[in-house]
Design a protein around this motif. Structure first.
Motif, PDB file in Angstrom:
ATOM      1  N   ALA A 129       0.831  -1.206   0.000  1.00 50.49           N
ATOM      2  CA  ALA A 129       0.000   0.000   0.000  1.00 50.49           C
ATOM      3  C   ALA A 129       0.865   1.256   0.000  1.00 50.49           C
ATOM      4  O   ALA A 129       0.578   2.219  -0.736  1.00 50.49           O
ATOM      5  N   ASP A 179       2.453   1.708  -3.462  1.00 46.58           N
ATOM      6  CA  ASP A 179       1.457   2.091  -4.467  1.00 46.58           C
ATOM      7  C   ASP A 179       0.990   3.530  -4.284  1.00 46.58           C
ATOM      8  O   ASP A 179       0.730   4.239  -5.264  1.00 46.58           O
ATOM      9  N   ILE A 180       0.861   3.970  -3.029  1.00 48.61           N
ATOM     10  CA  ILE A 180       0.431   5.354  -2.777  1.00 48.61           C
ATOM     11  C   ILE A 180       1.478   6.341  -3.287  1.00 48.61           C
ATOM     12  O   ILE A 180       1.155   7.335  -3.949  1.00 48.61           O
ATOM     13  N   GLY A 236       1.392   6.144  -7.081  1.00 53.92           N
ATOM     14  CA  GLY A 236       0.165   6.747  -7.598  1.00 53.92           C
ATOM     15  C   GLY A 236       0.184   8.264  -7.515  1.00 53.92           C
ATOM     16  O   GLY A 236      -0.230   8.950  -8.465  1.00 53.92           O
ATOM     17  N   PHE A 237       0.675   8.795  -6.408  1.00 52.24           N
ATOM     18  CA  PHE A 237       0.762  10.249  -6.262  1.00 52.24           C
ATOM     19  C   PHE A 237       1.745  10.833  -7.275  1.00 52.24           C
ATOM     20  O   PHE A 237       1.475  11.861  -7.917  1.00 52.24           O
ATOM     21  N   GLY A 255       0.319  10.507 -10.775  1.00 51.84           N
ATOM     22  CA  GLY A 255      -0.820  11.421 -10.886  1.00 51.84           C
ATOM     23  C   GLY A 255      -0.390  12.832 -11.224  1.00 51.84           C
ATOM     24  O   GLY A 255      -1.043  13.529 -12.019  1.00 51.84           O
ATOM     25  N   ASN A 285       5.904   5.063 -13.163  1.00 52.08           N
ATOM     26  CA  ASN A 285       5.215   4.238 -12.167  1.00 52.08           C
ATOM     27  C   ASN A 285       6.144   3.171 -11.605  1.00 52.08           C
ATOM     28  O   ASN A 285       6.193   2.935 -10.391  1.00 52.08           O
ATOM     29  N   CYS A 309       5.978   1.203  -7.552  1.00 56.08           N
ATOM     30  CA  CYS A 309       4.652   0.584  -7.479  1.00 56.08           C
ATOM     31  C   CYS A 309       4.802  -0.910  -7.202  1.00 56.08           C
ATOM     32  O   CYS A 309       5.718  -1.561  -7.673  1.00 56.08           O
ATOM     33  N   SER A 332      -1.834   0.975  -7.690  1.00 52.30           N
ATOM     34  CA  SER A 332      -1.306   2.312  -7.982  1.00 52.30           C
ATOM     35  C   SER A 332      -2.212   3.047  -8.962  1.00 52.30           C
ATOM     36  O   SER A 332      -2.339   4.279  -8.897  1.00 52.30           O
ATOM     37  N   TYR A 366      -4.899   4.993  -7.086  1.00 49.22           N
ATOM     38  CA  TYR A 366      -4.459   6.273  -6.522  1.00 49.22           C
ATOM     39  C   TYR A 366      -4.227   7.309  -7.617  1.00 49.22           C
ATOM     40  O   TYR A 366      -4.445   8.510  -7.391  1.00 49.22           O
ATOM     41  N   ILE A 424      -7.627   8.609  -8.339  1.00 50.97           N
ATOM     42  CA  ILE A 424      -8.103   9.489  -7.256  1.00 50.97           C
ATOM     43  C   ILE A 424      -7.483  10.873  -7.379  1.00 50.97           C
ATOM     44  O   ILE A 424      -8.158  11.898  -7.195  1.00 50.97           O
ATOM     45  N   ILE A 425      -6.178  10.921  -7.701  1.00 52.90           N
ATOM     46  CA  ILE A 425      -5.509  12.216  -7.874  1.00 52.90           C
ATOM     47  C   ILE A 425      -6.153  13.010  -9.010  1.00 52.90           C
ATOM     48  O   ILE A 425      -6.398  14.224  -8.884  1.00 52.90           O
TER      49      ILE A 425
END
Length: 679
Positions: free
Chosen positions: A93, A96-97, A100-101, A104, A425, A430, A435, A438, A441-442
């Motif tokens: 997690a 991946d966060i 992902g950020f 993003g 990535n 990741c 990922s 996230y 989501i971004i």
């Protein structure tokens, strides 16, 4: 004892050991034939198993199909999240966060920028960059792959939709449906018809076309034209209207992006990570983070400058403009276009009405080309990060198809997996497909809360971001390896590159793929034929001819001419080693029948060695009289003078009815015997 048991026992006990066989083995492999093609009383293991399956009731087949379709193994294969989600932990997690950020922050400016390539409002790129990511979390197989706007997808959408939002969204929906159908029918093999050189030439041409489409935003000039050359001619003609401030900002940001990209590879301290101090590790991580977030950093810096200048009323840059806040409404794409009147004062042209079939007709064969090119792009990403893992092309097709249908539901245009974005990535650490969640989501948060600030982003900055990305997609690095390996492969690659630049993109790639298939057909029509003169233990000389591939209509005439030319120069028997001939067609059967008749008229023997039973059945359809041998003993017997009279003495004859053996072989003019496996 059963037929099957008898055959297994017989196969294990018998062996063939002739000196001449070693000479055949020098240029070909042994062919294992379990049963004569004319014999129905004895069947091979494979034939018995096939017959057993055919005799099973239909209900049992249906039950097996249902059981295999809805079993847990199939469910895990078609819904990969079931496989890795139970193993998901805090370490995964966290990785991946972070990834992902980081990605993003790259996706947002790229989505805004690629919208200009498609000829659509800036928000359309963002709309196509979040829902596809959510879908890929569930269905994707490559943890590093990210779904979003790419240079290839954007340019292909523009080529076929011509800047119409309705047609762009419909193209996204229909190509998604086609990708799902391709996955169901396992048509991922179509990617194999596009060779590496053609793909490299196409990608290089796309990078230059996209670069050209963005130069106009940096220079501030018009660039009208359907091709690469026309766009440059238009820009050069309008160079007098160049915008100095936009040019300075665009080229300055481009140089800064390239410098940061180069410096991001620099590391301080020893090469081994374990030997570095804590301070060195922290500094290296900061350098790495600055490198992967360079796009977002440049956009934020330029936006702040533009906001300050705009507040003081002295902004000299062309800005992105208004972007509607909030998420788009979930709905089906438009399946028709209503007529809309134009506004002469505002310079808005009238929009004619189009039915669904008219819209599909306007998209043309883009409905076929776009999924194939998208598949090439996705497979390239998966191969780059697969390492030793096998790629499930059908599942990737299915995931991308569902993702694009989802994008069309939120007014987004075509999205694929992007190599540059996926590399970020991967470099960001990741761990799983999560990922993508996230990243989505971004993007959703940016659409919901940051659109008022997107107004102040200079278009020249977005153009510099795209140029800095696509310039590294030029595949110049493969030229020298290809030159050293096989220079002829440069021809389709160069042709793809030039045709895609000079012609409209869809015509260029079609011409390149067609030319590549012509190369394949030419090579298949000119097989390598090996000619040898051998001698048996009895001192009988003969000519051995070995084609290296199947007999199909492009090549059979060439092989026939080679055999006739070789046979006409001597009276020796001709033996055609058919070890590599795994298939034939009707045209080949006709040509071979004619060739056999030519040899028979001049009373010269022609023998087919190791001809597969499946190929024999094709020739027998034309009642072609062939002389067949399947081992060295049978070949020796056939090469002897008066071989037909000696046929009954063959110890390897498969037909066990001794009284009928000679008469049957004479009527067929063949010596069909058993070639045995060595244990």
């Amino acid at each position: 004892m059963s037929t099957l048991e008898s055959e297994v026992t017989f196969r294990k006990q018998a062996e063939v050991s002739q000196n001449l066989e070693a000479q055949f083995r020098s240029s070909s492999t042994d062919f294992i034939l379990l049963t004569d093609h004319r014999t129905s009383k004895s069947k091979s293991l494979e034939q018995l198993e096939a017959a057993k399956q055919e005799n099973e009731p239909t209900a049992s087949c249906c039950a097996n199909f249902m059981r295999n379709t809805f079993c847990m193994k199939t469910l895990k294969k078609r819904l990969p999240i079931i496989e890795w989600l139970p193993k998901y932990n805090k370490t995964d997690a966290f990785g991946d966060i972070i990834a992902g950020f980081t990605v993003g922050l790259t996706v947002i400016p790229q989505g805004l920028a690629y919208s200009g390539v498609v000829g659509l409002p800036a928000e359309s790129g963002l709309y196509g960059s979040f829902l596809g990511c959510f879908v890929y979390v569930l269905l994707g197989t490559c943890k590093d792959n990210t779904i979003g706007s790419t240079a290839v997808a954007s340019l292909m959408t523009f080529q076929f939709a011509r800047g119409s939002w309705a047609r762009s969204v419909l193209l996204t929906f229909l190509t998604g449906v086609i990708e799902i159908l391709m996955a169901v029918f396992k048509l991922g093999c179509l990617v194999e018809f596009v060779s590496g050189p053609v793909s490299a030439g196409f990608t290089s041409a796309v990078s230059l076309i996209v670069l050209t489409s963005q130069i106009k935003y940096i220079l501030g000039v018009n660039a009208d034209g359907a091709s690469f050359l026309q766009s440059w001619i238009s820009m050069i003609s309008d160079i007098k209207n160049i915008r100095i401030w936009d040019s300075c900002l665009g080229f300055g940001c481009l140089a800064l992006l390239l410098v940061i990209r180069s410096l991001s590879r620099f590391r301080i301290g020893p090469k081994e990570k374990t030997e570095r101090s804590q301070l060195q590790r922290v500094i290296n991580e900061v350098i790495k983070f600055v490198g992967v977030t360079r796009n977002a950093s440049i956009v934020i810096g330029a936006t702040l400058i533009a906001m300050y200048l705009e507040a003081n009323g002295s902004n000299p840059f062309v800005l992105t403009g208004y972007i509607p806040p909030g998420l788009p409404t979930l709905s089906l794409p438009q399946f028709s276009i209503k007529a809309q009147p134009g506004n002469v004062t505002a310079g808005i042209p009238a929009v004619p009405a189009e039915s669904f079939f008219e819209m599909v007709h306007s998209l043309g064969y883009g409905l076929i080309i776009v999924p194939i090119i998208a598949l090439l792009e996705n497979v390239a990403v998966c191969k780059a990060f697969a390492k030793d893992r096998q790629i499930d092309i059908s599942q990737e097709l299915f995931a991308t198809g569902v993702a694009n249908i989802a994008n069309s539901m939120v007014s987004g245009y075509r999205s694929n997996g992007g190599l540059a974005r996926s590399a970020v990535n991967n470099a960001s650490g990741c761990r799983t497909n999560m990922s993508n969640l996230y990243i989505g989501i971004i993007v959703v948060m940016s659409i919901s809360y940051l659109t008022e600030y997107f107004y102040f982003i200079p278009k020249a900055v977005l153009a510099s971001i795209i140029i800095s990305a696509v310039v590294f997609q030029l595949q110049y690095q493969i030229i020298m390896p290809m030159w050293r390996s096989k220079r002829s492969d440069l021809v389709p690659g160069v042709l793809a590159f030039i045709s895609c630049l000079v012609l409209p993109l869809e015509i260029g790639i079609t011409v390149a793929i067609g030319a590549n298939q012509l190369f394949i057909l030419y090579h298949s029509a000119r097989p390598k034929v090996t000619l040898e003169q051998l001698e048996t233990e009895q001192g009988i000389k003969f000519i051995k001819i070995t084609p290296d591939r199947c007999l199909i209509f492009p090549s059979v005439e060439f092989v026939r001419n080679m055999v006739l030319k070789s046979g006409s120069k001597t009276t020796l028997p001709v033996v055609i080693d058919c070890t590599y001939i795994y298939a034939a067609d009707f045209t080949a059967a006709k040509v071979i029948s004619s060739m056999v008749d030519d040899f028979r008229r001049r009373r010269q023997k022609i023998i087919f060695f190791n001809l597969k039973p499946s190929v024999v059945s094709i020739f027998e359809g034309l009642k072609t009289r062939l002389v067949l041998c399947y081992n060295m003993h049978a070949l020796n017997q056939e090469l002897l003078p008066n071989s037909v009279e000696n046929l009954s003495r063959s110890v390897d004859s498969l037909d066990v009815e001794g009284a009928n053996t000679a008469s049957e072989c004479v009527s067929m003019t063949s010596t069909s015997t058993l070639s045995l496996a060595r244990f």
